[in-house]
Design an enzyme around this catalytic site. Structure first.
Site, PDB file in Angstrom:
ATOM      1  N   LEU A 199       0.836  -1.202   0.000  1.00 25.83           N
ATOM      2  CA  LEU A 199       0.000   0.000   0.000  1.00 25.83           C
ATOM      3  C   LEU A 199       0.868   1.248   0.000  1.00 25.83           C
ATOM      4  O   LEU A 199       0.500   2.277  -0.569  1.00 25.83           O
ATOM      5  CB  LEU A 199      -0.903   0.012   1.244  1.00 25.83           C
ATOM      6  CG  LEU A 199      -1.938  -1.095   1.340  1.00 25.83           C
ATOM      7  CD1 LEU A 199      -2.555  -1.119   2.733  1.00 25.83           C
ATOM      8  CD2 LEU A 199      -3.029  -0.884   0.291  1.00 25.83           C
ATOM      9  N   ALA A 202       7.987   3.312   2.871  1.00 25.30           N
ATOM     10  CA  ALA A 202       8.653   4.445   3.508  1.00 25.30           C
ATOM     11  C   ALA A 202      10.097   4.093   3.802  1.00 25.30           C
ATOM     12  O   ALA A 202      10.582   3.013   3.442  1.00 25.30           O
ATOM     13  CB  ALA A 202       7.914   4.834   4.787  1.00 25.30           C
ATOM     14  N   SER A 203      10.792   4.996   4.480  1.00 27.96           N
ATOM     15  CA  SER A 203      12.220   4.804   4.710  1.00 27.96           C
ATOM     16  C   SER A 203      12.507   3.664   5.674  1.00 27.96           C
ATOM     17  O   SER A 203      13.559   3.028   5.607  1.00 27.96           O
ATOM     18  CB  SER A 203      12.829   6.096   5.254  1.00 27.96           C
ATOM     19  OG  SER A 203      12.123   6.535   6.399  1.00 27.96           O
ATOM     20  N   ALA A 205       9.802   1.204   6.852  1.00 24.37           N
ATOM     21  CA  ALA A 205       8.928   0.032   6.716  1.00 24.37           C
ATOM     22  C   ALA A 205       8.064   0.169   5.473  1.00 24.37           C
ATOM     23  O   ALA A 205       8.029   1.214   4.828  1.00 24.37           O
ATOM     24  CB  ALA A 205       8.049  -0.105   7.965  1.00 24.37           C
ATOM     25  N   GLN A 206       7.374  -0.922   5.152  1.00 25.27           N
ATOM     26  CA  GLN A 206       6.350  -0.869   4.125  1.00 25.27           C
ATOM     27  C   GLN A 206       5.120  -1.617   4.609  1.00 25.27           C
ATOM     28  O   GLN A 206       5.207  -2.482   5.484  1.00 25.27           O
ATOM     29  CB  GLN A 206       6.852  -1.426   2.800  1.00 25.27           C
ATOM     30  CG  GLN A 206       7.188  -2.891   2.758  1.00 25.27           C
ATOM     31  CD  GLN A 206       7.844  -3.254   1.418  1.00 25.27           C
ATOM     32  OE1 GLN A 206       8.795  -2.625   0.967  1.00 25.27           O
ATOM     33  NE2 GLN A 206       7.315  -4.294   0.772  1.00 25.27           N
ATOM     34  N   VAL A 207       3.961  -1.261   4.031  1.00 31.59           N
ATOM     35  CA  VAL A 207       2.675  -1.750   4.524  1.00 31.59           C
ATOM     36  C   VAL A 207       1.956  -2.509   3.423  1.00 31.59           C
ATOM     37  O   VAL A 207       1.887  -2.046   2.274  1.00 31.59           O
ATOM     38  CB  VAL A 207       1.803  -0.585   5.033  1.00 31.59           C
ATOM     39  CG1 VAL A 207       0.477  -1.103   5.568  1.00 31.59           C
ATOM     40  CG2 VAL A 207       2.537   0.205   6.116  1.00 31.59           C
ATOM     41  N   LYS A 221       2.306  -4.043   8.673  1.00 32.15           N
ATOM     42  CA  LYS A 221       3.495  -3.193   8.554  1.00 32.15           C
ATOM     43  C   LYS A 221       4.737  -4.024   8.854  1.00 32.15           C
ATOM     44  O   LYS A 221       4.813  -4.693   9.885  1.00 32.15           O
ATOM     45  CB  LYS A 221       3.394  -2.018   9.528  1.00 32.15           C
ATOM     46  CG  LYS A 221       4.522  -1.013   9.420  1.00 32.15           C
ATOM     47  CD  LYS A 221       4.269   0.191  10.316  1.00 32.15           C
ATOM     48  CE  LYS A 221       5.359   1.224  10.187  1.00 32.15           C
ATOM     49  NZ  LYS A 221       5.090   2.417  11.038  1.00 32.15           N
ATOM     50  N   ASP A 369       5.494  12.441  13.849  1.00 33.43           N
ATOM     51  CA  ASP A 369       5.909  12.295  12.446  1.00 33.43           C
ATOM     52  C   ASP A 369       4.733  12.580  11.513  1.00 33.43           C
ATOM     53  O   ASP A 369       4.315  11.717  10.734  1.00 33.43           O
ATOM     54  CB  ASP A 369       6.450  10.879  12.217  1.00 33.43           C
ATOM     55  CG  ASP A 369       7.220  10.762  10.906  1.00 33.43           C
ATOM     56  OD1 ASP A 369       7.587  11.797  10.342  1.00 33.43           O
ATOM     57  OD2 ASP A 369       7.448   9.622  10.446  1.00 33.43           O
TER      58      ASP A 369
END
Length: 586
Positions: A199, A202-203, A205-207, A221, A369
């Site tokens: 979906l 990012a720097s 993790a990924q989801v 995640k 964040d």
């Protein structure tokens, strides 16, 4: 045949040890097995199991050591050289090419020259940050929100860093989830579906979208493998960069990067994030007086029992990232500067401002964040706030100082007394300045107004609102506490979103009522209030009936309070009438 979820997922997380208990029970020697051969066989199996467990534990420790090890010096140097080779030409052109223009060598007009430099520089910077990844991406995410400081080519091109990084391959992701949640077994023990396409990436993790075996849609995640050494190496390089350009950048970023380095530990452990999500969700549902209210936005919560250091399974939210709102609005035929677009913009800003105001003043627990990739717009304009990996906890005195600063900023009139009040709040928070200030009070007050002041406020002492100006108060900062860094990010985000959507918005005026309630609650001598996330009403309930019963009880209490107040006022009115009659008779 349907596959059921394991029972530890259906009960509170304190029962997580149950599967391991069952596993040990399976190895218990049956009472009827009394022969020496049976005992020897069983003991041999037990020793083999113990050896296997020790081996697995050693592998896990070895893998963890590799993942958390410092990046080798040679690799750090290579990444540093790649960063400098990209950033120095971008910064240098803004000095060199105007000089050529002044000599008549550069033939383009001033406006054409700036457009060409911005276009080339933004492309070069985007390519460099995408290529480097790691913490450089997080820096680019912050820059992409600052439409008040950077030209449109930069903010437009850097927005891709908010949620569109190159993904880790699906096979690696499935292996990590299997090891973390299924003990190396098949994912079908927990998940009916898991999308290969992420979906968002990012720097850190990924989801991925998934569906549990009971039919619930979830977001999974996953920590990007082997990223911790890279991130820590990047921060070390950025600290060197900040030290090298100290005095030439709009603010001394060295202490900022030092604080962000300390905050990285929490971002790399999803167990911390799971607890932080619960706290943030509770904070946005309560006002500073402890009253439970409707949440202004959605905070996805962790699924019980499905959180480890590397994997976090959460509620799924379906929406459009704020970073892609303009494109989505155009698809729907809505212009953001139209009446409908302005209404949507105000709805988004109201949700964010209210949520952050409650976080600050109801508990002091702040989501740190809030870049546009972590803010989703759901159907109907409702807002969701994701990724609670980076947070800050303000203690009581800090919340009081923030409340005083916001109240002062909301009514700032330029008087000397108001300047001194703002300056004292900033200094008491732990902010220090370089020596040699002509008027340190004016500098400190300007920092407070930069964070919380009105858009058109005039800074005292001749200081400038522009970060890159030589008269920026941020250039005089020597130290800046982490809590204020994250609080500032929230304030700057709201201002940046307001600027991008073209909405006139005042953070200080919106937060002022909450600040007053916080001072009332925190200064009360009658009781010492718990933070919102520790209240009984902070517990997340899936049982709608339980929620309704709680709401009814709260309503009953409210009615009783009103009746009691009415009775007191009625008695006072009767006494006043009686006294008036007695005085008239006299």
């Amino acid at each position: 045949m349907a596959i059921n979820l394991p029972s530890w997922h259906l009960v509170p997380s304190h029962c997580l040890s149950e599967p391991r208990i069952r596993a040990r029970q399976e190895w218990t020697l049956p009472r009827r097995a009394k022969s020496h051969w049976t005992c020897a066989s069983f003991c041999g199996g037990g020793f083999a199991l113990a050896k296997l467990r020790r081996s697995r534990r050693a592998c896990r420790l070895s893998r963890h050591a590799q993942e958390t090890a410092t990046l080798p010096v040679l690799q750090r140097l290579q990444r540093s050289l790649r960063f400098y080779s990209a950033i120095i030409p971008v910064l240098g052109q803004y000095t060199f090419r105007p000089w050529l223009h002044s000599l008549g060598i550069e033939k383009r007009s001033g406006e054409e020259l700036v457009e060409e430099m911005d276009d080339w520089g933004s492309k070069r910077l985007q390519e460099a940050l995408l290529d480097l990844g790691g913490f450089y991406v997080k820096t680019g995410q912050v820059l992409s929100t600052r439409v008040d400081l950077f030209s449109k080519p930069y903010t437009d091109r850097l927005r891709i860093l908010q949620d569109s990084l190159p993904p880790v391959d699906a096979q690696s992701i499935r292996k990590i989830i299997s090891e973390e949640l299924c003990g190396g077994g098949d994912l079908s023990e927990l998940l009916r579906e898991l999308d290969d396409e992420p979906l968002g990436t990012a720097s850190i993790a990924q989801v991925h979208r998934g569906v549990l075996n009971d039919g619930r849609e979830v977001a999974v995640k996953v920590l990007r493998p082997n990223m911790e050494p890279v991130l820590r190496g990047d921060i070390a390089n950025l600290k060197v960069f900040a030290l090298t350009l100290r005095g030439r950048l709009p603010v001394d970023y060295y202490p900022v990067f030092c604080e962000l380095e300390r905050a990285l530990d929490g971002e790399l452990d999803f167990l911390n994030e799971a607890q932080s999500a619960q706290k943030v969700a509770a904070s946005v549902r309560h006002d500073p007086l402890g009253q439970e209210l409707d949440a202004p936005l959605v905070v996805p919560l962790p699924i019980p029992g499905m959180a480890t250091r590397k994997v976090l399974v959460m509620d799924f939210v379906k929406g459009t990232p704020l970073s892609k709102l303009e494109e989505r609005a155009k698809e729907l035929g809505i212009e953001l500067d139209s009446t409908a677009g302005q209404m949507l913009g105000r709805q988004i800003l109201e949700a964010l401002t209210t949520a952050y105001g409650r976080m600050i003043f109801s508990s002091g627990f702040i989501h740190g964040d809030p870049h546009p990739g972590n803010i989703f717009i759901l159907e109907g304009g409702k807002v969701a706030l994701i990724d609670c990996g980076q947070v800050a906890q303000l203690f009581r005195e800090q919340r009081l100082l923030v409340a005083e600063a916001i109240l002062a900023a909301s009514i700032y009139d330029g008087s000397r007394g108001m300047v001194e009040l703002l300056a004292n709040c900033v200094r008491k928070f732990g902010v220090t300045f370089f020596d040699g200030q002509e008027d340190e009070d004016a500098c400190a007050a300007s920092v407070a107004l930069y964070l919380f002041g009105e858009k058109d406020v005039i800074f005292p002492g001749g200081y400038s609102k522009e970060e890159f100006s030589s008269k920026s108060p941020l250039r005089q900062l020597k130290s800046f506490p982490m809590e204020l860094v994250l609080l500032g990010r929230a304030s700057v985000l709201v201002k940046g979103v307001a600027a991008r959507l073209g909405v006139d918005w005042s953070v200080a005026k919106k937060w002022a009522p909450l600040a007053k309630d916080a001072i009332t609650a925190l200064c009360s001598e009658d009781e010492c209030r718990l933070p919102a996330w520790a209240l009984q009403s902070a517990m997340h309930r899936d049982d709608a009936g339980a929620s309704e019963r709680l709401r009814f009880r709260d309503a009953a209490r409210g009615c009783a309070s009103l009746v009691r107040r009415w009775g007191i006022e009625k008695a006072a009115s009767m006494l006043a009438s009686q006294k008036k009659e007695e005085m008239s008779k006299e």
